[in-house]
Design an enzyme around this catalytic site. Structure first.
Site, PDB file in Angstrom:
ATOM      1  N   HIS A 211       0.844  -1.210   0.000  1.00 48.01           N
ATOM      2  CA  HIS A 211       0.000   0.000   0.000  1.00 48.01           C
ATOM      3  C   HIS A 211       0.872   1.250   0.000  1.00 48.01           C
ATOM      4  CE1 HIS A 211       0.123  -1.547   4.289  1.00 48.01           C
ATOM      5  NE2 HIS A 211       0.719  -0.397   4.445  1.00 48.01           N
TER       6      HIS A 211
ATOM      7  N   GLU B 201      -3.566   3.677   1.968  1.00 49.56           N
ATOM      8  CA  GLU B 201      -3.746   3.817   3.412  1.00 49.56           C
ATOM      9  C   GLU B 201      -3.743   5.307   3.749  1.00 49.56           C
ATOM     10  OE1 GLU B 201      -1.004   1.714   6.000  1.00 49.56           O
ATOM     11  OE2 GLU B 201      -1.446   3.073   7.669  1.00 49.56           O
TER      12      GLU B 201
ATOM     13  N   ASN C 158      -4.512  12.745  11.157  1.00 47.74           N
ATOM     14  CA  ASN C 158      -4.086  13.061  12.529  1.00 47.74           C
ATOM     15  C   ASN C 158      -5.065  14.066  13.122  1.00 47.74           C
ATOM     16  OD1 ASN C 158      -1.566  11.546  12.841  1.00 47.74           O
ATOM     17  ND2 ASN C 158      -0.823  12.833  11.170  1.00 47.74           N
TER      18      ASN C 158
ATOM     19  N   HIS D  90       2.180  11.900  -8.662  1.00 51.25           N
ATOM     20  CA  HIS D  90       0.751  11.530  -8.728  1.00 51.25           C
ATOM     21  C   HIS D  90       0.580  10.041  -8.452  1.00 51.25           C
ATOM     22  CE1 HIS D  90       2.345  11.353 -12.970  1.00 51.25           C
ATOM     23  NE2 HIS D  90       1.907  10.143 -12.850  1.00 51.25           N
TER      24      HIS D  90
ATOM     25  N   GLU E 119      -3.509  10.565 -11.897  1.00 48.64           N
ATOM     26  CA  GLU E 119      -3.491  10.431 -13.351  1.00 48.64           C
ATOM     27  C   GLU E 119      -4.455   9.313 -13.721  1.00 48.64           C
ATOM     28  OE1 GLU E 119       0.135   8.784 -14.808  1.00 48.64           O
ATOM     29  OE2 GLU E 119      -0.258   9.364 -16.872  1.00 48.64           O
TER      30      GLU E 119
HETATM   31  C1  LIG Z   1       3.738   7.446 -18.003  1.00 52.76           C
HETATM   32  C2  LIG Z   1       2.611   8.218 -17.372  1.00 52.76           C
HETATM   33  O1  LIG Z   1       2.255   7.599 -16.165  1.00 52.76           O
HETATM   34  C3  LIG Z   1       3.001   9.609 -17.055  1.00 52.76           C
HETATM   35  O2  LIG Z   1       2.764  10.076 -15.954  1.00 52.76           O
HETATM   36  S1  LIG Z   1       3.714  10.558 -18.264  1.00 52.76           S
HETATM   37  C4  LIG Z   1       2.781  12.045 -18.012  1.00 52.76           C
HETATM   38  C5  LIG Z   1       3.624  13.246 -18.182  1.00 52.76           C
HETATM   39  N1  LIG Z   1       4.702  13.295 -17.224  1.00 52.76           N
HETATM   40  C6  LIG Z   1       5.525  14.329 -17.199  1.00 52.76           C
HETATM   41  O3  LIG Z   1       5.410  15.282 -17.932  1.00 52.76           O
HETATM   42  C7  LIG Z   1       6.637  14.194 -16.176  1.00 52.76           C
HETATM   43  C8  LIG Z   1       7.491  15.456 -16.153  1.00 52.76           C
HETATM   44  C9  LIG Z   1       6.805  16.607 -15.469  1.00 52.76           C
HETATM   45  N2  LIG Z   1       7.632  17.779 -15.601  1.00 52.76           N
HETATM   46  C10 LIG Z   1       6.610  16.270 -14.000  1.00 52.76           C
HETATM   47  O4  LIG Z   1       7.575  16.463 -13.225  1.00 52.76           O
HETATM   48  O5  LIG Z   1       5.516  15.782 -13.647  1.00 52.76           O
HETATM   49  C11 LIG Z   1       2.713  14.420 -17.983  1.00 52.76           C
HETATM   50  O6  LIG Z   1       2.451  14.832 -16.868  1.00 52.76           O
HETATM   51  N3  LIG Z   1       2.233  14.911 -19.100  1.00 52.76           N
HETATM   52  C12 LIG Z   1       1.287  16.010 -19.064  1.00 52.76           C
HETATM   53  C13 LIG Z   1       0.407  15.918 -20.266  1.00 52.76           C
HETATM   54  O7  LIG Z   1      -0.471  16.780 -20.373  1.00 52.76           O
HETATM   55  O8  LIG Z   1       0.599  14.986 -21.075  1.00 52.76           O
HETATM   56 ZN   LIG Z   2       2.354   8.872 -14.455  1.00 52.01          ZN
END
Ligand SMILES: C[C@@H](O)C(=O)SC[C@H](NC(=O)CC[C@H](N)C(=O)O)C(=O)NCC(=O)O
Ligand SMILES: [Zn+2]
Length: 361
Positions: free
Chosen positions: A102, A153, A157, A171, A219
């Site tokens: 978790h 989990e 507090n 995320h 996400e």
């Molecule tokens: C692989 C999948 O789980 C992703 O999260 S990729 C999504 C992508 N990630 C980033 O850009 C990471 C770098 C960013 N600067 C950070 O630190 O989060 C993302 O967030 N893309 C945004 C979009 O609109 O596609």
């Molecule tokens: Zn991601």
């Protein structure tokens, strides 16, 4: 009186041995850290056994007779541990029965979060426990029972209604079959959509981002059916190669895939204990040139199951992790755990598999 010549790292200390060779030996501790200075100490056998040592290194006893040199390896004899070198650590973590159990983080209003996760994200409330003595409440939510699914989990507090998420936490990820439908549902129920559905920048997978009531980002990833919808924990790291090596060696994780996005100046590495289709993965993100982040006080840790917290703690030490809670049973519930930090300071708790299942009964 038998003299034992000990060649030990100046910066290291050495853990008590349970038995020493009976004839003159020199013990060498080939440390893996940068300060490769050797001191030589002469201890009597009794002195060696009485000394309080703590070493993370492989240990060889060298027997010299004339020009003939023979060696034996003396393993670390702390309770339940037989990890004394990188080789035995690697062998252990690869053989251990590991599973991501978790992810733990703090929320300001646990019932508000439970309502949102149930109504907007379709999670089930699996259990809730109130510790009035220590003034906190835990709630476990997810998409299946804890003995076979990675779950959340929550920790509330008493009296603390706000936490700092910081810049290092990225995320959580949830696999969904119909991204548009779930985003419309979240909007209809007052949820916050921070990134509308559409292909990920630089890729093809349809994603969306939402904020939960405390501001944790989720996400939403449009994918086919999976036994593990809660499929990502994304943390930002300052050196991806260092992190990949650490999670592979100290935790026995597999590098499932790695993706560089020069256009958007980041690289991600997906680490875990099995294929992406069936497992939650640790998503490590490196943003070009960003070496460290503010970790805040909201996100806490990931918990991973192990068959032996003592050996697992030693494996973490051998590969440079910092143990923040020595292996052993928790008071009251007796569940054996150990806790450690990775090179970026992200925390992981390792939990004894059998004790964990007992907790669920
Ligand atoms: C692989 C999948 O789980 C992703 O999260 S990729 C999504 C992508 N990630 C980033 O850009 C990471 C770098 C960013 N600067 C950070 O630190 O989060 C993302 O967030 N893309 C945004 C979009 O609109 O596609
Ligand atoms: Zn991601």
């Amino acid at each position: 009186m038998r003299m034992v010549r000990v060649l030990a790292m100046a910066s290291s200390t050495i853990r008590p041995f349970s038995s020493m060779a009976s004839s003159p030996f020199a013990a060498t501790f080939s440390a893996f850290n940068s300060s490769r200075r050797f001191n030589s100490f002469d201890f009597t056998r009794d002195e060696m056994q009485s000394k309080t040592f703590d070493y993370n290194k492989s240990c060889k006893l060298i027997r010299r007779e004339g020009n003939v040199i023979s060696t034996i390896t003396v393993s670390n004899m702390s309770q339940g541990s037989t990890i004394s070198s990188k080789e035995s650590a690697l062998e252990w973590v690869k053989r251990d029965n590991r599973r991501m159990l978790h992810v733990v983080y703090h929320v300001g209003d646990i019932d508000r979060t439970i309502k949102f996760y149930r109504e907007c994200l379709g999670m089930k409330l699996l259990r809730k426990r109130d510790n009035t003595e220590e003034r906190y409440t835990n709630a476990f939510l997810g998409y299946g029972p804890e003995d076979s699914h990675f779950v959340i989990e929550l920790t509330y507090n008493y009296g603390v209604d706000k936490y700092d998420i910081g810049s290092g936490f990225g995320h959580f990820g949830i696999a969904v079959d119909d991204l548009g439908r779930i985003v419309d549902l979240i909007k209809a129920r007052g949820g916050t959509v921070t990134r509308e559905p559409g292909p990920v920048k630089g890729g093809k997978t349809n994603i969306a981002f939402i904020d939960d009531p405390d501001g944790y980002k989720f996400e939403l990833i449009e994918r086919g059916p999976t036994p593990e919808p809660l499929c990502r924990v994304m943390l930002r790291v300052g050196d991806l190669g260092r992190s990949i090596a650490f999670y592979e060696k100290a935790f026995g994780m597999e590098l499932v895939r790695k993706r560089d996005s020069p256009e958007y100046k980041y690289t991600i590495a997906m680490m875990g204990y099995g294929p992406e289709s069936k497992n939650c993965l640790l998503e490590l993100t490196y943003n070009y040139g960003v070496l460290e982040y503010d970790k805040g006080n909201a996100y806490a840790q990931i918990a991973i199951g192990t068959d032996d917290v003592y050996k697992s703690a030693d494996a973490v030490k051998v590969f440079g992790g910092k143990i923040t809670r020595e292996p052993g049973p928790l008071p009251d519930i007796d569940t054996k755990i150990t806790a450690c930090l990775d090179p970026d300071g992200w925390k992981t708790v390792l939990v004894d598999n059998i004790d964990f299942l007992k907790e669920l009964q």
